[in-house]
Design a protein around this motif. Structure first.
Motif, PDB file in Angstrom:
ATOM      1  N   TRP A   1      -1.496  -8.944   5.826  1.00  0.00           N
ATOM      2  CA  TRP A   1      -2.191  -8.672   7.012  1.00  0.00           C
ATOM      3  C   TRP A   1      -3.008  -7.513   6.718  1.00  0.00           C
ATOM      4  O   TRP A   1      -3.778  -7.134   7.511  1.00  0.00           O
ATOM      5  CB  TRP A   1      -1.070  -8.292   8.021  1.00  0.00           C
ATOM      6  CG  TRP A   1      -0.583  -6.872   7.770  1.00  0.00           C
ATOM      7  CD1 TRP A   1       0.527  -6.774   6.889  1.00  0.00           C
ATOM      8  CD2 TRP A   1      -0.603  -5.788   8.476  1.00  0.00           C
ATOM      9  NE1 TRP A   1       0.956  -5.668   7.021  1.00  0.00           N
ATOM     10  CE2 TRP A   1       0.256  -4.822   8.233  1.00  0.00           C
ATOM     11  CE3 TRP A   1      -1.565  -5.342   9.485  1.00  0.00           C
ATOM     12  CZ2 TRP A   1       0.137  -3.341   8.560  1.00  0.00           C
ATOM     13  CZ3 TRP A   1      -1.569  -3.890   9.839  1.00  0.00           C
ATOM     14  CH2 TRP A   1      -0.637  -3.002   9.562  1.00  0.00           C
ATOM     15  N   LEU A   2      -3.102  -7.020   5.506  1.00  0.00           N
ATOM     16  CA  LEU A   2      -4.061  -5.894   5.320  1.00  0.00           C
ATOM     17  C   LEU A   2      -5.508  -6.505   5.029  1.00  0.00           C
ATOM     18  O   LEU A   2      -5.884  -7.251   4.662  1.00  0.00           O
ATOM     19  CB  LEU A   2      -3.720  -5.388   3.864  1.00  0.00           C
ATOM     20  CG  LEU A   2      -2.914  -3.921   3.664  1.00  0.00           C
ATOM     21  CD1 LEU A   2      -2.711  -3.598   2.291  1.00  0.00           C
ATOM     22  CD2 LEU A   2      -3.741  -2.892   4.342  1.00  0.00           C
ATOM     23  N   ALA A   3      -6.255  -5.766   5.748  1.00  0.00           N
ATOM     24  CA  ALA A   3      -7.673  -6.100   5.719  1.00  0.00           C
ATOM     25  C   ALA A   3      -8.160  -6.059   4.361  1.00  0.00           C
ATOM     26  O   ALA A   3      -7.713  -5.330   3.455  1.00  0.00           O
ATOM     27  CB  ALA A   3      -8.510  -5.067   6.844  1.00  0.00           C
ATOM     28  N   PRO A   4      -9.343  -6.651   3.955  1.00  0.00           N
ATOM     29  CA  PRO A   4     -10.050  -6.385   2.912  1.00  0.00           C
ATOM     30  C   PRO A   4     -10.163  -4.747   2.722  1.00  0.00           C
ATOM     31  O   PRO A   4     -10.224  -4.032   3.617  1.00  0.00           O
ATOM     32  CB  PRO A   4     -11.467  -7.311   3.085  1.00  0.00           C
ATOM     33  CG  PRO A   4     -11.078  -8.102   3.964  1.00  0.00           C
ATOM     34  CD  PRO A   4     -10.301  -7.392   4.777  1.00  0.00           C
ATOM     35  N   ALA A   5     -10.468  -4.343   1.368  1.00  0.00           N
ATOM     36  CA  ALA A   5     -10.674  -2.931   1.027  1.00  0.00           C
ATOM     37  C   ALA A   5     -11.586  -2.125   1.871  1.00  0.00           C
ATOM     38  O   ALA A   5     -11.228  -1.254   2.637  1.00  0.00           O
ATOM     39  CB  ALA A   5     -10.908  -2.875  -0.365  1.00  0.00           C
ATOM     40  N   ALA A   6     -12.641  -2.645   2.273  1.00  0.00           N
ATOM     41  CA  ALA A   6     -13.643  -1.850   3.197  1.00  0.00           C
ATOM     42  C   ALA A   6     -13.037  -1.859   4.545  1.00  0.00           C
ATOM     43  O   ALA A   6     -13.390  -0.699   5.233  1.00  0.00           O
ATOM     44  CB  ALA A   6     -15.054  -2.766   3.021  1.00  0.00           C
ATOM     45  N   VAL A   7     -12.454  -2.951   5.031  1.00  0.00           N
ATOM     46  CA  VAL A   7     -11.973  -2.638   6.382  1.00  0.00           C
ATOM     47  C   VAL A   7     -10.733  -1.567   6.266  1.00  0.00           C
ATOM     48  O   VAL A   7     -10.767  -0.794   7.101  1.00  0.00           O
ATOM     49  CB  VAL A   7     -11.411  -4.085   6.839  1.00  0.00           C
ATOM     50  CG1 VAL A   7     -10.949  -3.903   8.440  1.00  0.00           C
ATOM     51  CG2 VAL A   7     -12.534  -4.904   7.010  1.00  0.00           C
TER      52      VAL A   7
ATOM     53  N   GLY B   1      -9.417  -9.736  13.336  1.00  0.00           N
ATOM     54  CA  GLY B   1      -8.837 -10.920  12.519  1.00  0.00           C
ATOM     55  C   GLY B   1      -7.808 -10.245  11.495  1.00  0.00           C
ATOM     56  O   GLY B   1      -7.448 -11.258  10.741  1.00  0.00           O
ATOM     57  N   ASN B   2      -7.559  -9.263  11.429  1.00  0.00           N
ATOM     58  CA  ASN B   2      -6.614  -8.794  10.080  1.00  0.00           C
ATOM     59  C   ASN B   2      -5.446  -8.421  10.450  1.00  0.00           C
ATOM     60  O   ASN B   2      -4.657  -7.648   9.829  1.00  0.00           O
ATOM     61  CB  ASN B   2      -7.510  -7.681   9.371  1.00  0.00           C
ATOM     62  CG  ASN B   2      -8.851  -8.123   8.973  1.00  0.00           C
ATOM     63  OD1 ASN B   2      -8.819  -9.058   8.061  1.00  0.00           O
ATOM     64  ND2 ASN B   2      -9.897  -7.596   9.423  1.00  0.00           N
ATOM     65  N   ALA B   3      -4.733  -8.603  11.758  1.00  0.00           N
ATOM     66  CA  ALA B   3      -3.531  -8.495  12.055  1.00  0.00           C
ATOM     67  C   ALA B   3      -2.538  -9.257  11.362  1.00  0.00           C
ATOM     68  O   ALA B   3      -2.815 -10.218  10.805  1.00  0.00           O
ATOM     69  CB  ALA B   3      -3.141  -8.612  13.492  1.00  0.00           C
TER      70      ALA B   3
END
Length: 454
Positions: free
Chosen positions: A9-15, A102-104
């Motif tokens: 659920w972790l966003a990509p590094a930038a997010v 969309g990263n929950a």
């Protein structure tokens, strides 16, 4: 109510960098278990899945996170579902950002009904399945089901999970016996006890920690909520939480000022820590620990604080009426008032619609899970299928019995029910400003002004 409590659920590094999450991974030794070592009978109703994964996010950290992961280890083994939990102290502040992007996680363990309603209003939540709702109807009271139901649309989004009883006053039974202190039966007797301890001059009566990262101040809201319920009763408490009376109503001011007799009083706090200013810099997890060193006598915190008396997970400090530390409920205004308590809990919501997600939520809503988790120690549940005797201490057995008693007047943590702009923002911040020297009218006017117009 809050507990400072592991992935896809972790966003990509930038997010993730943009939202500033500080996350702690927590995985179990489940992969090393053989299904043959586990009785899978209780898990047959959840089905079997090949290689399925469910990601979970919440605020639960450290030892409590380890126990949470352990509580579903057999479920993983028997169903084939890998459950990947990631906890964060910033979960409450960031989950809406993640959901919108969309990263929950697939599942969120949400500690505030107000936050759940915000997520529902965003259109990000999946309604609970029929099995989850059936378990909720069987094992939970109607009030608890209401906390998982959207206030705007009436949709049932998630079952409760764990629970806590607020308003325990932790103390050392040995000190009380040695000095002849008695458990106060009224708020006036609590004041008298505090004044007696202060007059003896050995130490300040109370020790307090209000620091909790972005949520600093929430333990002070628990004090106010307990006093609102005891001084003015359940009906006024409900009106306050629903904003049917303004936040700057005189009855709210009375509760604040009653709490201020302790929290803003240099003679009362902050035992073993410092002056009043240290309330907002001392972590809530460590705020009560000076009791163990005889540097304070009293600490106001919920039933879940049992875990923090043994921060390394050992049993050096026993929680019992004849042990190292124990607790009594903040007393009523009058000795013959009915038992009224505040408390909190979590709602298990879903952000992804999938069979494995609902199988997992179905399990978490069951009496099987509740007994498993309570038996691991440190927590309670309001699930009516829980055997109180599986709890890890005398105090937690008592807490479950209180929750299961139909005569108990129970009210959910007020700040958790309020809109997020108040309950998770201006109320917490207001406590910090108030302890820092702002007057009660100033703080209450500011919080009232922050209440959303609709």
């Amino acid at each position: 109510m809050r507990l400072t409590r592991h992935r896809r659920w972790l966003a990509p590094a930038a997010v993730a960098a943009a939202v500033g999450l500080a996350l702690t991974a927590c995985t179990g030794d489940i992969a090393n278990e053989e299904a043959g070592d586990v009785d899978c009978g209780p898990y047959e109703e959840y089905g079997t899945f090949d290689g399925a994964e469910v990601t979970v996010g919440g605020t639960i950290l450290d030892l409590e996170a380890d126990r949470l992961v352990e509580s579903w280890a057999d479920f993983e083994t028997c169903t084939g579902i890998t459950v990947d939990y990631q906890g964060s102290s910033e979960f409450e502040a960031q989950i809406a950002v993640l959901a919108e992007g969309g990263n929950a996680p697939d599942v969120g363990i949400v500690p505030q009904p107000g936050l759940m309603n915000r997520l529902a209003a965003g259109g990000w939540l999946i309604p609970a399945s029929e099995p989850v709702e059936a378990n909720t109807d069987e094992f939970w009271s109607e009030d608890w089901k209401t906390y998982g139901t959207g206030t705007a649309d009436g949709v049932f989004y998630g079952a409760p999970l764990m629970a806590s009883i607020k308003g325990y006053v932790w103390y050392s039974p040995a000190e009380f016996e040695e000095k002849g202190y008695e458990i106060p039966k009224t708020l006036d007797e609590l004041t008298e006890l505090s004044e007696t301890i202060a007059a003896e001059g050995d130490h300040k009566p109370w020790c307090v920690g209000l620091e909790s990262g972005d949520a600093t101040g929430w333990p002070g809201t628990d004090w106010v909520e307990d006093y609102m319920l005891r001084l003015h009763g359940a009906d006024v408490y409900d009106q306050w939480v629903a904003h049917e009376i303004p936040f700057n109503d005189p009855q709210v001011a009375e509760a604040f000022d009653a709490v201020g007799e302790y929290l803003k009083n240099e003679e009362m706090v902050n035992g073993g820590i410092g002056d009043v200013s240290t309330l907002v810099t001392e972590a809530f997890q460590t705020g009560g620990l000076p009791i163990l060193d005889g540097e304070c006598s009293l600490h106001h915190q919920a039933s879940f604080y049992e875990t923090f008396w043994n921060p390394e997970g050992g049993d050096a400090n026993t929680v019992a009426s004849d042990g190292t530390v124990f607790g009594f409920l903040l007393p009523p205004e009058n000795a013959d008032d009915p038992l009224s308590v505040t408390g909190g809990g979590e709602i298990v919501v879903a952000f992804r619609e999938a069979e494995e997600v609902e199988a997992f939520r179905h399990y978490l809503s069951s009496d099987t899970w509740a007994n498993n988790r309570v038996g691991l120690g440190g927590v309670i549940s309001a699930n009516k299928g829980v055997d109180p005797e599986v709890a890890s201490s005398e105090l937690l057995v008592q807490s479950i019995e209180i929750l299961q008693d139909p005569e108990t007047t129970f009210r959910f943590d007020g700040s958790d029910l309020m809109p997020g702009a108040v309950g998770a923002d201006s109320f917490w911040k207001g406590i910090v400003s108030w302890v820092g020297g702002q007057s009660t009218p100033q703080v209450l006017d500011t919080i009232e002004a922050s209440w959303p117009a609709s």
